[in-house]
Design a protein around this motif. Sequence first.
Motif, PDB file in Angstrom:
ATOM      1  N   UNK A  88       0.819  -1.210   0.000  1.00  0.00           N
ATOM      2  CA  UNK A  88       0.000   0.000   0.000  1.00  0.00           C
ATOM      3  C   UNK A  88       0.851   1.257   0.000  1.00  0.00           C
ATOM      4  N   UNK A  89       1.929   1.254   0.777  1.00  0.00           N
ATOM      5  CA  UNK A  89       2.837   2.401   0.782  1.00  0.00           C
ATOM      6  C   UNK A  89       3.501   2.595  -0.575  1.00  0.00           C
ATOM      7  N   UNK A 147      12.733   8.439  -6.635  1.00  0.00           N
ATOM      8  CA  UNK A 147      13.544   7.941  -5.519  1.00  0.00           C
ATOM      9  C   UNK A 147      12.658   7.458  -4.378  1.00  0.00           C
ATOM     10  N   UNK A 148      11.608   8.209  -4.086  1.00  0.00           N
ATOM     11  CA  UNK A 148      10.678   7.780  -3.038  1.00  0.00           C
ATOM     12  C   UNK A 148       9.983   6.475  -3.415  1.00  0.00           C
ATOM     13  N   UNK A 149       9.631   6.339  -4.694  1.00  0.00           N
ATOM     14  CA  UNK A 149       9.003   5.108  -5.156  1.00  0.00           C
ATOM     15  C   UNK A 149       9.994   3.945  -5.073  1.00  0.00           C
ATOM     16  N   UNK A 153       9.382   0.608  -2.967  1.00  0.00           N
ATOM     17  CA  UNK A 153       9.408  -0.721  -3.579  1.00  0.00           C
ATOM     18  C   UNK A 153      10.384  -1.644  -2.851  1.00  0.00           C
ATOM     19  N   UNK A 154      11.536  -1.125  -2.512  1.00  0.00           N
ATOM     20  CA  UNK A 154      12.502  -1.963  -1.792  1.00  0.00           C
ATOM     21  C   UNK A 154      12.039  -2.255  -0.372  1.00  0.00           C
ATOM     22  N   UNK A 155      11.317  -1.329   0.238  1.00  0.00           N
ATOM     23  CA  UNK A 155      10.733  -1.620   1.555  1.00  0.00           C
ATOM     24  C   UNK A 155       9.685  -2.714   1.443  1.00  0.00           C
ATOM     25  N   UNK A 292      19.488  -6.680   2.076  1.00  0.00           N
ATOM     26  CA  UNK A 292      19.865  -5.914   0.879  1.00  0.00           C
ATOM     27  C   UNK A 292      18.754  -4.953   0.465  1.00  0.00           C
ATOM     28  N   UNK A 293      17.511  -5.432   0.514  1.00  0.00           N
ATOM     29  CA  UNK A 293      16.395  -4.562   0.149  1.00  0.00           C
ATOM     30  C   UNK A 293      16.317  -3.360   1.086  1.00  0.00           C
TER      31      UNK A 293
END
Length: 486
Positions: A88-89, A147-149, A153-155, A292-293
Amino acid sequence: MNVLLRSVVFAVSGLAVAACSTEPPVALKPSEMPSAFVAPIPAGAPVWPATDWWTGFSSPGLAVLETAAEQNNLDLAAAAARVLQARGNTGIAASALFPAVDLNADAQRSASSIPTGKGKSVTTTGNTFGLSLNASYELDFWGLAQDNLRAARNSARSALYAQRVVALTVTSDVADTYLDVLALRDRIAIAKKNLDAAKRILAITEAKVTNGISSNLELAQQRAIVAAVEAAIPGLEEQEREARYALAVLEGRVPEGFEVKTQSLDGVVAPAVAPGMPAALLVRRPDIAGAEADLRAAHANVDAARAAFLPAIGLTGSGGYASTAISSLVNPSSLVWSIGASLLQTVFDGGAKTSQLDVNKGRELELVADYRHTVFNALSDVESSLGQVSSLADQEKFTTEQVNAAAEAFRISELQYREGVADLLAVLQTQQTLFTAQDTLVQIKLARLQSNISLYRALGGGWSVDADKDAPTRNDFNPLPIPIGG
């Protein structure tokens, strides 16, 4: 003028390049990874466990419990909810790349009084109707939204990998606890057999005392042995109940009424598995993938903090209809529109943006250390588990030989005592030796089976980035320090 324009273009281009996304730092050098594991590796064993590794233990009861735990475990349910939140984030972060559009409709009726002189006025009333579509969009010229996206995505990836870690922990805990229950049942059975043997010898001793062959001292000694063995059984039974209750919680069930049908470790085997190359752990363990993510997300936040220093360029536009009569609201003559652009640049914020950049850089450095720590722990886990599998197999072999010899010694001493050739002390010593050896053998067998479970857990339990359909593919996921060829 041309020179000035060229200078502005070069300056803006330089800022844009500076704000572009950059590669995360190298957290681990290839030279830091060992070329092979040191601990003994089973010969001929398959490399890496399967995702349903517990079926290799040849225990149908375990397979049923694992399937139920995957569906009902509450820790897994919570982890799945965290994945949903993270996704969702990601959607929230992605929305910044699109314009915001609002539809407004309004209707007003107003009255106004117009003076006509001599203290008199004329009141007029009128209607106003409006229908408009408003849009606003902030150009992602410096890559801030991207960058925020990327961070979101990595989160989300990290949350997904964390869910896999929870799943691996749950399945391992189910197997460990299941084996605990069976081992305790075996130990209870051994204690009861020892009690039967002690009572049998007590009956012989009582008969000898009655016939005047043995003394009351021997009778008291044997009664003490019987009481000691009886006293040990309730404690083992309580441990078995507690292990069963813990297994019920792992299954997402209340402890009351929960039962395990399998009664013994007999028939449970320990399937062998080989670890492959140490570097392959980087894509075989979900905790490493998650670390890593996290690092990639932190680095994206650093890029976003840098981009926040640059001007924000916004576009706004609106179009619609306005009229005093509802019947002519959508006529071309009632069309109204506007469009505009804005440039926003922070002049002074008391160092807030600089401090936020420092925070994000510090977080990135912290996660570099966390990533290295996770990899080193993974290597240690595999080495330790391999060593335990090997050493416990040797211990089980020698202890089995001890049990066989002790059983024969007890059989002979009991027979000799019955015939009056041996004294009670010899019987008591051989009985105690046999009971201790049998109980120890069960515990060693349990430890050996659980060491295999630890090895499966250390190797990622059959998980891999490529095998996870919800995770990135190898094309867009490469371990930071050592890309693994596919």
